[in-house]
Design an enzyme around this catalytic site. Structure first.
Site, PDB file in Angstrom:
ATOM      1  N   GLY A 240       0.531   4.486  -4.741  1.00 10.63           N
ATOM      2  CA  GLY A 240       1.018   3.135  -4.526  1.00 10.63           C
ATOM      3  C   GLY A 240       1.800   2.556  -5.685  1.00 10.63           C
ATOM      4  N   GLY A 277       3.230   8.978  -4.611  1.00 12.53           N
ATOM      5  CA  GLY A 277       4.192   9.565  -3.681  1.00 12.53           C
ATOM      6  C   GLY A 277       5.568   9.056  -4.039  1.00 12.53           C
ATOM      7  NE  ARG A 278       6.204   3.462  -2.101  1.00  7.03           N
ATOM      8  CZ  ARG A 278       6.460   3.295  -0.801  1.00  7.03           C
ATOM      9  NH1 ARG A 278       7.679   3.044  -0.403  1.00  7.03           N
ATOM     10  NH2 ARG A 278       5.490   3.354   0.077  1.00  7.03           N
ATOM     11  NE  ARG A 314      10.185   2.965   2.797  1.00  3.77           N
ATOM     12  CZ  ARG A 314      10.530   1.907   2.079  1.00  3.77           C
ATOM     13  NH1 ARG A 314      11.808   1.675   1.817  1.00  3.77           N
ATOM     14  NH2 ARG A 314       9.622   1.093   1.608  1.00  3.77           N
ATOM     15  CE1 TYR A 318       5.721   0.650   6.816  1.00  6.14           C
ATOM     16  CE2 TYR A 318       7.476   1.983   5.884  1.00  6.14           C
ATOM     17  CZ  TYR A 318       6.200   1.868   6.384  1.00  6.14           C
ATOM     18  OH  TYR A 318       5.402   2.974   6.431  1.00  6.14           O
ATOM     19  CB  CYS A 346      20.777   2.534  22.580  1.00  3.60           C
ATOM     20  SG  CYS A 346      22.461   3.080  22.850  1.00  3.60           S
ATOM     21  CD  GLU A 347      15.275   0.967  20.628  1.00  2.24           C
ATOM     22  OE1 GLU A 347      14.869  -0.219  20.536  1.00  2.24           O
ATOM     23  OE2 GLU A 347      14.956   1.733  21.540  1.00  2.24           O
TER      24      GLU A 347
END
Ligand SMILES: *Cc1c(COP(=O)(O)O)cnc(C)c1O
Length: 431
Positions: A240, A277-278, A314, A318, A346-347
């Protein structure tokens, strides 16, 4: 492609060499993920320096590309796996079992079957169970190996509701039941090696109070667990570690986080493990995409690009911010205009930014989205029958393709092979 000779705490999108990225887009096509392994190494070394006594287990779900896993294994990292498939990839990348930690959430039966099979060949692997029920399911399969317990400490951190997991009942054994669960597992012959918690993504220097509270609870629990079941090998406080997605955000003060961690944990007679991770991969990656259409709409200019929410989820999932840079050689001389950069899906959520001031885009320009090295390709899908993009890596300043672009034939292969349903999704255990 040398961009950042020093080991600075952040690499901004502006620091990347535009001409080199344009060349990669021309050579390998777009959309294209580019990941600089040299930067991954820098990030690892900076984190290791701030946590000199800790073991670093890379959370593979951020980016499980084989080149990334191999690079971090070479640096000395362990691999933290959220699923059996990630364990398979870690073992295939050369991790010995002793460097693999498997931390599943509600693991499907097939995952546990495969993990127990993998454990026979790799007895050093550690399974982190997040419920007493998972401990039962492991015991039922004959597993009595290294066991760590994931606890739910009841405090959360995070930059978005969907990544705050500490306060979310889905993850971990409630803290008040942790010692009893450990005692029961010890009585059944499991080799209890540690306790674990991950309170979500987004530890930041401004938010250190919540982080300290979490660490103090872990330190306290470690003491009670040791009294109940004997010495622990490690206390794993999860990942995190935040990265600055916005250009004006300051990088995480790692020295402050490292010092706060040691202080807040208190006297714990066990190794500290962290699971970034990130932090290790986000700023090492960019997503390159080409402008296909430019449309004047009421109040904004819509710039249609060939990457979308199927390439980088993302922003749609988010509301995440990713910096965007036009890589055209003359971009700096162009007038700025409010632009909405949108993908081909198409969203209506298939939008990377709305009304953002950027140099006027032209058809054919290559745009780079920054901080795309984490949770980019891993969350890519084939929605709209859109094949997933290619991935290039930069290693020692040299670029090469690390994963080819998919084709529609890749997407439909599973229909053509409908009769060949494989019983075991995970295949042979890598030896
Ligand atoms: C996702 C995850 C991590 C890594 O989170 P980052 O925000 O990428 O550092 C670490 N541990 C566990 C258990 C996770 O699920």
């Amino acid at each position: 492609m040398s961009v950042d000779p020093g080991n600075s705490p952040v690499r901004r999108l502006a620091d990347w060499d535009a001409a080199a990225l344009r060349d990669l887009a021309a050579e390998y096509g777009t959309p294209l993920y580019v990941l600089d392994l040299d930067r991954v190494r820098e990030n690892y070394r900076r984190l290791a320096a701030a946590f000199p006594d800790a073991e670093i287990a890379y959370a593979a779900k951020a980016n499980a590309l084989g080149d990334v896993l191999e690079t971090l294994l070479d640096e000395g990292a362990g691999i933290e796996c959220a699923a059996a498939g990630e364990v398979g990839r870690a073992l295939a990348a050369g991790a010995g079992g002793d460097r693999v930690q498997y931390t599943p959430v509600n693991p499907p039966a097939a995952d546990l079957d495969w993990i127990v099979e993998a454990w026979a060949d790799h007895p050093g692997l550690t399974v982190t169970a997040g419920s007493a029920d998972t401990v039962d399911r492991l015991a039922a399969r004959g597993y009595d190996g290294r066991l760590c317990l994931r606890v739910n400490p009841g405090v959360g951190a995070g930059h978005h509701e969907k990544v705050r997991t500490g306060a979310d009942a889905k993850f971990g054994v409630p803290a008040e039941r942790a010692v009893a669960t450990l005692e029961a597992a010890a009585d059944r012959g499991f080799d209890i090696v540690g306790i674990h918690a991950h309170v979500g993504s987004g530890v930041s220097a401004d938010d250190l109070d919540a982080h300290r509270e979490f660490l103090a609870r872990m330190g306290d629990l470690a003491g009670r667990a040791t009294a109940a079941v004997g010495p622990l090998e490690f206390v794993d406080v999860g990942g995190g570690f935040g990265v600055p997605y916005r250009e004006d955000e300051a990088p995480l003060d790692l020295a402050a986080v490292g010092a706060a961690t040691r202080e807040a944990l208190g006297e714990v007679d066990a190794r500290l493990t962290i699971e970034p991770g990130r932090y290790l991969v986000a700023d090492a990656g960019v997503l390159l995409t080409r402008v296909n259409t430019v449309k004047e709409a009421s109040g904004t200019t819509v710039v249609g690009v060939d990457a979308g929410m199927t390439t980088l989820l993302r922003p749609a999932m988010y509301d995440a911010y990713h910096p965007i840079r036009n890589l055209a050689a003359d971009a700096d001389g162009r007038a700025e205009r409010a632009q909405t950069v949108a993908g081909p899906i198409c969203e209506s959520s298939d939008v990377f930014c709305e009304d953002r001031d950027l140099p006027a885009s032209e058809r054919g320009d290559v745009l780079a989205l920054g901080n795309a090295g984490a949770y980019g390709y891993e969350m890519a899908s084939r929605y709209n029958s859109r094949p997933r993009p290619a991935s290039a890596v930069v290693d020692g300043g040299e670029a090469r393709l690390s994963r080819r672009r998919e084709t529609v034939a890749d997407v439909t292969r599973v229909e053509r092979e409908a009769d060949a349903d494989p019983a075991d999704p995970y295949g042979e255990v890598p030896r």
